[in-house]
Design a protein around this motif. Structure first.
Motif, short mmCIF file in Angstrom:
data_model
loop_
_atom_site.label_atom_id
_atom_site.label_comp_id
_atom_site.label_asym_id
_atom_site.label_seq_id
_atom_site.Cartn_x
_atom_site.Cartn_y
_atom_site.Cartn_z
N VAL A 34 0.84 -1.20 0.00
CA VAL A 34 0.00 0.00 0.00
C VAL A 34 0.87 1.25 0.00
N TYR A 35 1.94 1.25 0.77
CA TYR A 35 2.86 2.39 0.81
C TYR A 35 3.47 2.65 -0.56
N SER A 36 3.86 1.59 -1.26
CA SER A 36 4.46 1.74 -2.59
C SER A 36 3.46 2.35 -3.57
N VAL A 37 2.23 1.89 -3.52
CA VAL A 37 1.21 2.41 -4.43
C VAL A 37 0.93 3.89 -4.14
N VAL A 38 0.83 4.24 -2.89
CA VAL A 38 0.55 5.62 -2.50
C VAL A 38 1.71 6.53 -2.90
N GLN A 39 2.93 6.07 -2.71
CA GLN A 39 4.09 6.88 -3.07
C GLN A 39 4.16 7.09 -4.58
N GLU A 40 3.87 6.08 -5.36
CA GLU A 40 3.87 6.22 -6.82
C GLU A 40 2.78 7.18 -7.28
N SER A 41 1.63 7.12 -6.64
CA SER A 41 0.54 8.03 -6.98
C SER A 41 0.92 9.48 -6.65
N ALA A 42 1.60 9.67 -5.54
CA ALA A 42 2.02 11.02 -5.15
C ALA A 42 3.03 11.58 -6.15
N LYS A 43 3.93 10.74 -6.65
CA LYS A 43 4.90 11.21 -7.65
C LYS A 43 4.19 11.62 -8.94
N THR A 44 3.21 10.85 -9.35
CA THR A 44 2.47 11.16 -10.56
C THR A 44 1.69 12.47 -10.40
N GLN A 45 1.04 12.64 -9.27
CA GLN A 45 0.30 13.88 -9.01
C GLN A 45 1.24 15.08 -8.95
N GLY A 46 2.43 14.88 -8.39
CA GLY A 46 3.41 15.95 -8.34
C GLY A 46 3.87 16.36 -9.73
N ALA A 47 4.03 15.38 -10.62
CA ALA A 47 4.43 15.68 -11.99
C ALA A 47 3.35 16.48 -12.72
N VAL A 48 2.10 16.13 -12.50
CA VAL A 48 0.99 16.86 -13.13
C VAL A 48 0.93 18.30 -12.59
N ALA A 49 1.10 18.45 -11.29
CA ALA A 49 1.07 19.80 -10.69
C ALA A 49 2.24 20.65 -11.18
N LEU A 50 3.41 20.04 -11.33
CA LEU A 50 4.58 20.78 -11.83
C LEU A 50 4.37 21.22 -13.27
N ARG A 51 3.82 20.34 -14.10
CA ARG A 51 3.54 20.70 -15.50
C ARG A 51 2.54 21.86 -15.56
N ASP A 52 1.52 21.80 -14.74
CA ASP A 52 0.53 22.88 -14.71
C ASP A 52 1.15 24.21 -14.29
N SER A 53 2.05 24.17 -13.31
CA SER A 53 2.67 25.42 -12.86
C SER A 53 3.66 25.96 -13.90
N ILE A 54 4.33 25.07 -14.64
CA ILE A 54 5.22 25.54 -15.71
C ILE A 54 4.41 26.23 -16.80
N LEU A 55 3.29 25.61 -17.19
CA LEU A 55 2.46 26.21 -18.23
C LEU A 55 1.83 27.53 -17.76
N ALA A 56 1.45 27.60 -16.49
CA ALA A 56 0.89 28.85 -15.95
C ALA A 56 1.95 29.96 -15.96
N SER A 57 3.18 29.62 -15.61
CA SER A 57 4.26 30.62 -15.65
C SER A 57 4.55 31.05 -17.07
N ALA A 58 4.49 30.11 -18.02
CA ALA A 58 4.72 30.47 -19.43
C ALA A 58 3.63 31.40 -19.94
N LYS A 59 2.38 31.14 -19.54
CA LYS A 59 1.27 32.02 -19.94
C LYS A 59 1.43 33.41 -19.33
N GLN A 60 1.87 33.46 -18.08
CA GLN A 60 2.09 34.76 -17.43
C GLN A 60 3.20 35.52 -18.15
N CYS A 61 4.25 34.80 -18.52
CA CYS A 61 5.35 35.42 -19.24
C CYS A 61 4.87 35.97 -20.58
#
Length: 108
Positions: A34-61
């Motif tokens: 269960v810990y392994s599955v949760v940790q993998e899910s957190a990494k995936t969600q972090g990647a999605v959030a990082l991509r969204d913040s990069i695109l938001a910064s690019a739009k602001q620029c």
């Protein structure tokens, strides 16, 4: 008063100990899975959030400067974007200044 244990009592106790040890081991393995599955899910969600913040910064620029940034470093220096390069691999491709860049974020 002392009660002497019979062979059947000893066998029952051993059986309980073995069953209990097996149950504890099974619970430990389940918790690890269960810990392994949760940790993998957190990494995936972090990647999605990082991509969204990069695109938001690019739009602001683009809104401020009139064109999309040509590199990710420009966003980090000028717009306060913070990226953990140890945990994520980022592909930032800008085709032209007036076209939104392509961003791919992959967890390591």
């Amino acid at each position: 008063m002392f009660h002497e244990l019979t062979d059947n009592d000893i066998k029952r106790r051993r059986k309980r100990i073995v069953v209990t040890a097996c149950l504890v081991a099974a619970l430990a393995l389940a918790a690890f899975a269960v810990y392994s599955v949760v940790q993998e899910s957190a990494k995936t969600q972090g990647a999605v959030a990082l991509r969204d913040s990069i695109l938001a910064s690019a739009k602001q620029c683009c809104a401020i400067e009139g064109s999309y940034p040509s590199s990710l470093e420009h966003l980090e220096e000028s717009y306060g974007l913070t990226i953990n390069h140890d945990d994520y691999v980022i592909t930032y491709e800008c085709f032209a200044n007036n076209i939104m860049p392509s961003v791919v974020v992959t967890p390591r």
